[in-house]
Motif scaffolding. Sequence first.
Motif, short mmCIF file in Angstrom:
data_model
loop_
_atom_site.label_atom_id
_atom_site.label_comp_id
_atom_site.label_asym_id
_atom_site.label_seq_id
_atom_site.Cartn_x
_atom_site.Cartn_y
_atom_site.Cartn_z
N GLY A 1 1.08 6.79 7.82
CA GLY A 1 1.52 5.66 7.04
C GLY A 1 2.58 6.03 6.02
N ASP A 2 3.44 5.07 5.67
CA ASP A 2 4.46 5.34 4.66
C ASP A 2 3.81 5.29 3.27
N ALA A 3 4.57 5.66 2.25
CA ALA A 3 4.03 5.77 0.90
C ALA A 3 3.54 4.42 0.35
N PRO A 4 4.30 3.32 0.48
CA PRO A 4 3.80 2.05 -0.06
C PRO A 4 2.50 1.59 0.60
N THR A 5 2.40 1.75 1.92
CA THR A 5 1.18 1.34 2.61
C THR A 5 0.01 2.21 2.22
N THR A 6 0.25 3.50 2.09
CA THR A 6 -0.80 4.43 1.67
C THR A 6 -1.31 4.07 0.29
N GLU A 7 -0.40 3.76 -0.62
CA GLU A 7 -0.80 3.39 -1.98
C GLU A 7 -1.57 2.08 -1.99
N LEU A 8 -1.13 1.12 -1.19
CA LEU A 8 -1.81 -0.17 -1.14
C LEU A 8 -3.24 0.01 -0.61
N LEU A 9 -3.39 0.79 0.43
CA LEU A 9 -4.73 1.03 0.96
C LEU A 9 -5.60 1.78 -0.05
N GLY A 10 -4.97 2.67 -0.82
CA GLY A 10 -5.71 3.36 -1.87
C GLY A 10 -6.20 2.39 -2.94
N GLU A 11 -5.36 1.43 -3.31
CA GLU A 11 -5.78 0.41 -4.28
C GLU A 11 -6.91 -0.43 -3.72
N PHE A 12 -6.84 -0.74 -2.44
CA PHE A 12 -7.93 -1.46 -1.78
C PHE A 12 -9.24 -0.68 -1.94
N GLY A 13 -9.20 0.61 -1.66
CA GLY A 13 -10.40 1.43 -1.80
C GLY A 13 -10.91 1.49 -3.22
N ASP A 14 -9.98 1.51 -4.19
CA ASP A 14 -10.37 1.52 -5.60
C ASP A 14 -11.15 0.27 -5.96
N HIS A 15 -10.62 -0.90 -5.63
CA HIS A 15 -11.31 -2.16 -5.93
C HIS A 15 -12.65 -2.23 -5.20
N LEU A 16 -12.63 -1.80 -3.95
CA LEU A 16 -13.86 -1.83 -3.16
C LEU A 16 -14.92 -0.92 -3.78
N GLY A 17 -14.50 0.23 -4.29
CA GLY A 17 -15.44 1.18 -4.87
C GLY A 17 -16.08 0.65 -6.14
N ILE A 18 -15.31 -0.02 -7.00
CA ILE A 18 -15.89 -0.58 -8.21
C ILE A 18 -16.87 -1.70 -7.85
N CYS A 19 -16.49 -2.53 -6.88
CA CYS A 19 -17.40 -3.56 -6.39
C CYS A 19 -18.70 -2.94 -5.90
N MET B 1 -18.51 -10.34 -11.18
CA MET B 1 -17.51 -9.28 -11.33
C MET B 1 -17.33 -8.52 -10.03
N ALA B 2 -18.44 -8.24 -9.34
CA ALA B 2 -18.34 -7.55 -8.05
C ALA B 2 -17.57 -8.40 -7.05
N ASP B 3 -17.85 -9.70 -7.03
CA ASP B 3 -17.13 -10.61 -6.14
C ASP B 3 -15.63 -10.58 -6.42
N GLU B 4 -15.28 -10.52 -7.71
CA GLU B 4 -13.87 -10.53 -8.08
C GLU B 4 -13.16 -9.25 -7.60
N TYR B 5 -13.83 -8.11 -7.73
CA TYR B 5 -13.22 -6.88 -7.24
C TYR B 5 -13.09 -6.90 -5.72
N ALA B 6 -14.06 -7.47 -5.03
CA ALA B 6 -13.96 -7.59 -3.57
C ALA B 6 -12.81 -8.53 -3.19
N ARG B 7 -12.66 -9.61 -3.96
CA ARG B 7 -11.57 -10.55 -3.69
C ARG B 7 -10.22 -9.87 -3.87
N ARG B 8 -10.09 -9.09 -4.95
CA ARG B 8 -8.84 -8.37 -5.18
C ARG B 8 -8.55 -7.39 -4.04
#
Length: 339
Positions: free
Chosen positions: A203-221, A304-311
């Motif tokens: 994956g390119d850098a922007p896609t990698t970063e976006l997927l990383g942000e996805f994992g971050d929000h998912l992890g807090i949820c 709050m968990a729902d909101e992080y999952a939504r993000r």
Amino acid sequence: MTAQPNEDTPPDPPSRRVEFAELLEAEFVRRWPGRSVGLDAVHRYAMIPPGKLLRPSLVLHAALAVGGELGAVLPAAVGVEGAHVGSLLHDDIIDRDTQRRGRAAVHTEFGPAQAVVAGNALFFSWFAALSECRRLGVPADRVERAMAVQAEAGVAICRGAFDELAMRGDLELGVGAYVAMARAKTAVLLAAACRVGAILGGGDAPTTELLGEFGDHLGICFQIRDDVLPYDPIAARTMGKPSDSDVRNRRPTLPVLIAHRRADPKGRAALRHALLDETEPELALCRIRAVLERTGALDTAHAMADEYARRARALLTRLPATAQVAHVRALALLTRPAH
């Protein structure tokens, strides 16, 4: 860009999740067969049967979402699950929890010293797995970038665990401090799993970063959901570990912090006594549950968990609407409570 499905549409059929779970468990059995002895026997006990397999699934789905090959990144998926399980071995010793996944914890079954060593070995296996990916054809520059992500995540996870220890008994913590701890302790590894999968998959850098942000929000949820479980009498019975662990360890989890902020002086005093002075964990748990119910703290924590999952799901609308991206998105729906 192709239109995206509505966020509230049902998750994809479970066939792919079942397929990945079977693939991963078969790989665990191959690496730690029934005849294992010594350290390998401890690892087999810790890894099999597996847990939810969320982290290795993120590695595989992220790699496939960017066009990677499943076989080439499979060792990295096994490695991240090893790192996760290794952290659980240490957590159970720190928290003095005698059960994990519905049976004796590793330190109870084999001894604390053995569990420490076995956990350490699993951490190193996370990095050894990248060498396997290189031998399977992943370019060296991708392996090097993945190595950097893993190393940074490993340090952050330890920092999060250390900070959580320092927070014991502190009911004055703000929600922001809790989220920072949850991000380091839990979300960092999910974000790393996504980034590593994307990097190894090309994956390119922007896609990698976006997927990383996805994992971050998912992890807090995911961490919020985990913190709520002990205070739900029905869910607590199926946790697979002691429901009074947070109370015994004086851990001010999100619902308790919310309740303390909202409660009247009598309610705050009850929370302080239950968390800091009560010698019977079950009684403390019951008293805390009562304050949580009166203040609506559980509903707020769920929201709050729902909101992080939504993000997390919303981030993926920036990617092409492929079947592989839909599989990644479905993982965010797995954090929803069963009832």
